[in-house]
Design a protein around this motif. Structure first.
Motif, PDB file in Angstrom:
ATOM      1  N   PHE A 278       1.387  -1.093   0.711  1.00  0.00           N
ATOM      2  CA  PHE A 278       0.198   0.200  -0.239  1.00  0.00           C
ATOM      3  C   PHE A 278       0.767   0.591   0.199  1.00  0.00           C
ATOM      4  O   PHE A 278       0.531   2.566  -0.978  1.00  0.00           O
ATOM      5  CB  PHE A 278      -0.660   0.233   1.263  1.00  0.00           C
ATOM      6  CG  PHE A 278      -2.129   1.732   0.859  1.00  0.00           C
ATOM      7  CD1 PHE A 278      -2.792   1.529   0.869  1.00  0.00           C
ATOM      8  CD2 PHE A 278      -2.057   2.373   2.112  1.00  0.00           C
ATOM      9  CE1 PHE A 278      -3.375   2.073   0.026  1.00  0.00           C
ATOM     10  CE2 PHE A 278      -2.119   3.186   2.289  1.00  0.00           C
ATOM     11  CZ  PHE A 278      -3.637   3.339   1.462  1.00  0.00           C
ATOM     12  N   SER A 279       2.348   1.127   0.762  1.00  0.00           N
ATOM     13  CA  SER A 279       2.588   2.649   0.801  1.00  0.00           C
ATOM     14  C   SER A 279       3.443   2.670  -0.250  1.00  0.00           C
ATOM     15  O   SER A 279       3.586   3.970  -1.286  1.00  0.00           O
ATOM     16  CB  SER A 279       3.963   1.622   2.219  1.00  0.00           C
ATOM     17  OG  SER A 279       4.686   3.601   2.343  1.00  0.00           O
TER      18      SER A 279
ATOM     19  N   GLU B 199       2.591   1.828  -3.750  1.00  0.00           N
ATOM     20  CA  GLU B 199       1.995   2.278  -4.356  1.00  0.00           C
ATOM     21  C   GLU B 199       1.192   4.033  -4.047  1.00  0.00           C
ATOM     22  O   GLU B 199       1.661   4.020  -4.974  1.00  0.00           O
ATOM     23  CB  GLU B 199       0.012   1.744  -4.019  1.00  0.00           C
ATOM     24  CG  GLU B 199      -0.880   2.028  -5.364  1.00  0.00           C
ATOM     25  CD  GLU B 199      -0.260   1.551  -6.477  1.00  0.00           C
ATOM     26  OE1 GLU B 199      -0.647   2.107  -7.225  1.00  0.00           O
ATOM     27  OE2 GLU B 199       0.772   0.351  -7.010  1.00  0.00           O
ATOM     28  N   GLN B 200       1.077   4.224  -2.515  1.00  0.00           N
ATOM     29  CA  GLN B 200       0.834   5.103  -3.299  1.00  0.00           C
ATOM     30  C   GLN B 200       1.896   6.194  -2.703  1.00  0.00           C
ATOM     31  O   GLN B 200       1.610   7.382  -4.054  1.00  0.00           O
ATOM     32  CB  GLN B 200       0.590   5.526  -1.026  1.00  0.00           C
ATOM     33  CG  GLN B 200      -0.809   5.049  -0.907  1.00  0.00           C
ATOM     34  CD  GLN B 200      -1.934   5.230  -1.429  1.00  0.00           C
ATOM     35  OE1 GLN B 200      -2.422   4.418  -2.267  1.00  0.00           O
ATOM     36  NE2 GLN B 200      -2.194   6.563  -0.882  1.00  0.00           N
ATOM     37  N   ASN B 201       3.462   5.432  -3.124  1.00  0.00           N
ATOM     38  CA  ASN B 201       5.008   6.825  -3.510  1.00  0.00           C
ATOM     39  C   ASN B 201       5.031   6.355  -4.832  1.00  0.00           C
ATOM     40  O   ASN B 201       4.731   7.519  -5.878  1.00  0.00           O
ATOM     41  CB  ASN B 201       6.132   5.852  -2.730  1.00  0.00           C
ATOM     42  CG  ASN B 201       5.802   5.754  -1.518  1.00  0.00           C
ATOM     43  OD1 ASN B 201       5.155   6.842  -0.858  1.00  0.00           O
ATOM     44  ND2 ASN B 201       6.950   5.604  -0.920  1.00  0.00           N
TER      45      ASN B 201
ATOM     46  N   ALA C 276       2.121   8.915  -6.444  1.00  0.00           N
ATOM     47  CA  ALA C 276       2.605  10.682  -6.034  1.00  0.00           C
ATOM     48  C   ALA C 276       3.805  10.475  -6.842  1.00  0.00           C
ATOM     49  O   ALA C 276       3.408  11.666  -7.377  1.00  0.00           O
ATOM     50  CB  ALA C 276       3.064  10.952  -4.277  1.00  0.00           C
TER      51      ALA C 276
ATOM     52  N   ARG D  85      -0.438   6.211 -14.323  1.00  0.00           N
ATOM     53  CA  ARG D  85      -0.725   5.888 -13.044  1.00  0.00           C
ATOM     54  C   ARG D  85      -0.137   3.791 -14.283  1.00  0.00           C
ATOM     55  O   ARG D  85       1.180   3.575 -13.703  1.00  0.00           O
ATOM     56  CB  ARG D  85      -1.482   5.215 -12.169  1.00  0.00           C
ATOM     57  CG  ARG D  85      -1.061   4.014 -11.270  1.00  0.00           C
ATOM     58  CD  ARG D  85       0.443   4.034 -10.475  1.00  0.00           C
ATOM     59  NE  ARG D  85       1.451   2.226  -9.568  1.00  0.00           N
ATOM     60  CZ  ARG D  85       1.183   1.484 -10.076  1.00  0.00           C
ATOM     61  NH1 ARG D  85       2.071   1.856 -11.988  1.00  0.00           N
ATOM     62  NH2 ARG D  85       2.015   0.381  -9.799  1.00  0.00           N
TER      63      ARG D  85
END
Length: 230
Positions: free
Chosen positions: A7-8, A10-12, A15, A24
């Motif tokens: 999840f982390s 993917e968020q990076n 961004a 994406r």
């Protein structure tokens, strides 16, 4: 842990894509599963990741036999010519081609299997003595030769950037690799598409995305630290 890590990551990625004005879907996340057990790979699979990277032929082939056949395996480590026959029909991409001799062997084995092998040329963009790969100025001549082989498709470039404390230090290398990729693409060589740029790892993949990476290779960021004693 893996779910939270993914999840982390993917968020990076989201961004970094936003900062670079990219979509994406332009970036493929390769989960680098070297030294990791099948059970951990299955956890990542459950989160919808299908692209996995391995360094060693033996490890990739062993996992290939026991995991679902819809996985997309990437060989990202140094490849010896005598191991090509074991991998050529199992890896969707071979990221680490750095000589005509190796390309010739891949072509030979791919022809036997009646397939076209997707390869990337590994470029030692930072000219590190300890790294494999061709130097930037050697890349185009090598691709010109490899392009004549019928069962290989040169899809782009790959690099392993230096290990640095500040990922910004690698921006220059990623930028240079992207420019090299563009320069070669503009030459419109038959059998060469140059649509893939494999660069960026756990420590610097956000910078790599900002500089045009289409594939990033993340291991520790997903699976946690590796135990090389096993």
């Amino acid at each position: 842990m893996i779910k939270e890590n993914l999840f982390s990551v993917e968020q990076n990625i989201l961004a970094a894509c936003k900062r670079a004005g990219r979509k994406r879907e332009e970036v493929t996340l390769i989960a680098v599963s070297k030294t990791k057990p099948v059970s951990m790979i299955q956890e990542v699979l459950e989160e919808g990741i299908l692209d996995f990277g391995e360094n060693k032929v033996q490890e990739l082939t062993a996992k290939f036999e026991v995991l679902p056949n819809n996985l997309r395996w990437h060989l990202i480590g140094h490849l010896q010519t005598n191991k090509v026959k074991y991998i050529v029909d199992k890896a969707v991409f071979i990221h680490s081609v750095d000589s005509y001799k190796l390309a010739e062997q891949i072509n030979k084995e791919a022809a036997k299997k009646g397939i076209i092998s997707n390869i990337l040329i590994e470029v030692n963009i930072a000219r590190e003595e300890t790294k494999y790969g061709v130097f930037a100025e050697e890349t185009y001549p090598l691709i010109q030769e490899i392009a004549k082989l019928n069962n290989i498709r040169v899809r782009g470039l790959m690099t392993i950037a230096p290990f640095v404390d500040n990922p910004e230090k690698n921006r220059e290398h990623f930028r240079n690799l992207r420019q090299l990729n563009i320069d070669i693409k503009m030459k419109n060589i038959d059998n060469v598409s140059m649509d893939v740029l494999s660069m960026g790892m756990t420590g610097d993949y956000e910078i790599a995305i900002e500089e045009g990476a289409t594939m990033i290779r993340v291991g520790t960021g997903i699976f946690g630290e590796r135990d090389y004693s096993i």
